[in-house]
Design a protein around this motif. Structure first.
Motif, PDB file in Angstrom:
ATOM      1  N   HIS A 129      38.905  43.961  43.103  1.00 14.13           N
ATOM      2  CA  HIS A 129      38.707  43.513  41.661  1.00 14.13           C
ATOM      3  C   HIS A 129      38.218  42.035  41.665  1.00 14.13           C
ATOM      4  O   HIS A 129      38.234  41.228  42.874  1.00 14.13           O
ATOM      5  CB  HIS A 129      39.832  43.800  40.890  1.00 14.13           C
ATOM      6  N   TYR A 136      38.718  44.399  36.280  1.00 20.50           N
ATOM      7  CA  TYR A 136      38.252  45.481  37.297  1.00 20.50           C
ATOM      8  C   TYR A 136      36.804  45.737  37.119  1.00 20.50           C
ATOM      9  O   TYR A 136      36.294  45.476  35.881  1.00 20.50           O
ATOM     10  CB  TYR A 136      39.151  46.755  37.126  1.00 20.50           C
ATOM     11  N   ASN A 167      37.959  47.112  30.366  1.00 23.53           N
ATOM     12  CA  ASN A 167      39.195  46.518  30.712  1.00 23.53           C
ATOM     13  C   ASN A 167      40.324  46.546  29.931  1.00 23.53           C
ATOM     14  O   ASN A 167      41.450  46.401  29.892  1.00 23.53           O
ATOM     15  CB  ASN A 167      38.882  45.312  31.452  1.00 23.53           C
TER      16      ASN A 167
END
Length: 522
Positions: A129, A136, A167
């Motif tokens: 990430h 992410y 996200n």
């Protein structure tokens, strides 16, 4: 969200059942909507139907899960045997809350639910990430946990992208986990605490009224097409943000909700979103001329406009689909926190979708939202007249659209003489359960009885109601919305109870309650 949704809802390029006993036979694809319909179910029968739908839908969700990593895929085939080779943060979110719903409904025990959630959180700890923001990327291989750099179906390259709304849904599910699964609360909070949504916030997105908007996300490598270089986390690292900003009252409002609830952006940012564009010819490209006036909230000037549709008035979404209107409502109690705005608006959107399906397009069925295309691929569907986009989402395969004009700025075009092969998706009816429960269950019963629309994992993703073609797949996004709606209906608003305590109730609720929209049924 799914790849196509990301493309279709890049919202503004702005820088300024089970039939009731004794029920009559449901109408066929070309039947009149005035045909006899089943009556309302008794409370016990209603609960039984909802539980059956939940059990079958949960079966499709579990079939998507890779047994090694515990992560769901993007979708699974209708026979529950072939999983997609990609997944996204939204898919992880819908699987987490589906697991909580399954536990609360009684489909699985606490131990199994906890183990499933724990496996997802463990995988999140291992996924590559953006370490500067804790956010992410949009596509991973659920079997290997690697970032997807080549699209499995086509071989096309995939540039790593960090999506704001995806996200946001993941952050929503982590918040729910922290409140619903004590054994995993610490891990969920740790993952959530590192997520920095200021990476998406453009404080000059609505410079005209002194507040900002959220970008659609950013690439870590320069993409083809439009992008804007930005030092997203004030670390001296350049990323490439989308050129558009999310400015409509669509499902993308969830990134606004999450960022406000986390205390990462100013609460007045909510008023930077457009209810409609203003009623001047400068905005004459929009779907229709609104009615409304300017008001001021927390120092931000807001044009509180509404659109009209067959005698109703409402605040539109971008494309006119059900999930744009009601997905956020699964977790945020908009109709109670904002009784004079969202509380008025949501019933109108549902009523308008019903009106379009039964009386305007005369499909005999209703419920239009992005889904698998029964002819292949994935496509956005909606009711064109309920969206801000002039070329809004349409309800049929032929893309039959309407253009009511924009007053003297743009003349109206003649209304369509007829609509084509309407595409109905069952998840839209489940989203409507709160606002039109009997009608939603009736619509689902008709779909099940009239088409090969139901399989081992519940309702297939979409039905083209005039040709009878069915998209026989199950999507994590759409099945997750179904499970969320059923969890709320059968377990005392479970999803909402797990999301709202804390920042959402403290920081978001007061903002949502300030407005009064002129949204109304006939």
């Amino acid at each position: 969200m799914r790849k196509t949704i990301a493309a279709c809802t890049l919202v503004l390029g702005l820088t300024a059942g089970i039939p009731a006993a004794g029920a009559a036979a449901p109408p066929g694809p070309d039947s009149s909507p005035s045909a006899a319909v089943p009556g309302p179910l008794t409370p016990a029968a209603r609960t039984a139907v909802l539980r059956r739908y939940a059990a079958d839908t949960w079966r499709s969700m579990t079939a998507m899960v890779d047994p090694g990593t515990g992560l769901p895929s993007d979708k699974v085939s209708g026979d529950l045997k072939v999983r997609a080779k990609v997944t996204s943060p939204t898919n992880l979110a819908t699987y987490i809350w589906s697991t909580l719903a399954a536990r609360d409904i009684g489909l699985v025990g606490h131990r199994e639910a906890t183990a499933r959630v724990a496996k997802v959180l463990a995988a999140l700890g291992r996924l590559e990430h953006d370490t500067a923001t804790g956010l992410y990327y949009n596509w991973y291989d659920p079997a290997t946990l690697r970032i997807v750099r080549t699209w499995p179906d086509t071989g096309d390259p995939v540039r790593p992208f960090v999506s704001s709304v995806d996200n946001a849904w993941l952050a929503t599910a982590l918040t729910m986990t922290a409140n619903a699964v004590p054994e995993q609360a610490r891990t969920a909070r740790a993952l959530l605490s590192r997520m920095d949504f200021t990476a998406f916030y453009d404080p000059a997105g609505r410079a005209d009224v002194g507040t900002g908007l959220m970008t659609g996300g950013y690439w870590t490598e320069k993409p083809e097409g439009c992008s804007q270089e930005s030092d997203y986390a004030h670390t001296g690292t350049t990323v490439y943000s989308t050129c558009h900003r999310y400015g409509a009252m669509s499902e993308t409002r969830m990134v606004t909700y999450v960022a406000i609830a986390l205390g990462q952006v100013p609460a007045e940012h909510y008023f930077g979103l457009w209810r409609t564009f203003p009623d001047t010819c400068d905005w004459g490209w929009a779907d229709q001329k609104p009615q409304g006036s300017w008001k001021t909230y927390q120092g931000v000037d807001v044009f509180e406009g509404t659109y009209g549709y067959r005698g109703m008035r409402f605040v539109p979404t971008w494309g006119g689909s059900m999930f744009e209107a009601l997905m956020a409502d699964l977790v945020v109690p908009e109709e109670t926190w904002a009784a004079r705005s969202w509380g008025r608006n949501h019933p109108v959107h549902v009523a308008a979708q019903i009106e379009h399906g039964l009386n305007e397009a005369k499909y005999g069925y209703w419920g239009f939202s992005p889904s698998d295309n029964p002819a292949g691929g994935y496509r956005e569907y909606g009711v064109d007249g309920l969206g801000m986009d002039t070329d809004g989402y349409t309800s049929d395969q032929e893309r039959t659209s309407v253009d009511p004009g924009f007053g003297d700025c743009r003349p109206a075009k003649p209304e369509p003489a007829a609509y084509g092969d309407g595409v109905v998706t069952p998840h839209a009816s489940f989203l409507a359960l709160r606002y039109a429960g009997d009608k939603a269950l009736d619509n689902l019963a008709r779909l099940r009885a009239g088409f090969d629309a139901y399989g081992p994992g519940g309702f297939y993703d979409a039905v083209a109601v005039r040709s009878g073609k069915v998209a026989k797949e199950y999507l994590a996004l759409d099945q997750g919305m179904v499970m969320g709606a059923l969890g709320n209906a059968l377990a005392r608003d479970a999803l909402r109870r797990y999301y709202v305590p804390g920042g959402a109730e403290r920081l978001l609720k007061p903002v949502l309650g300030l407005e009064e929209w002129d949204a109304r049924l006939r």
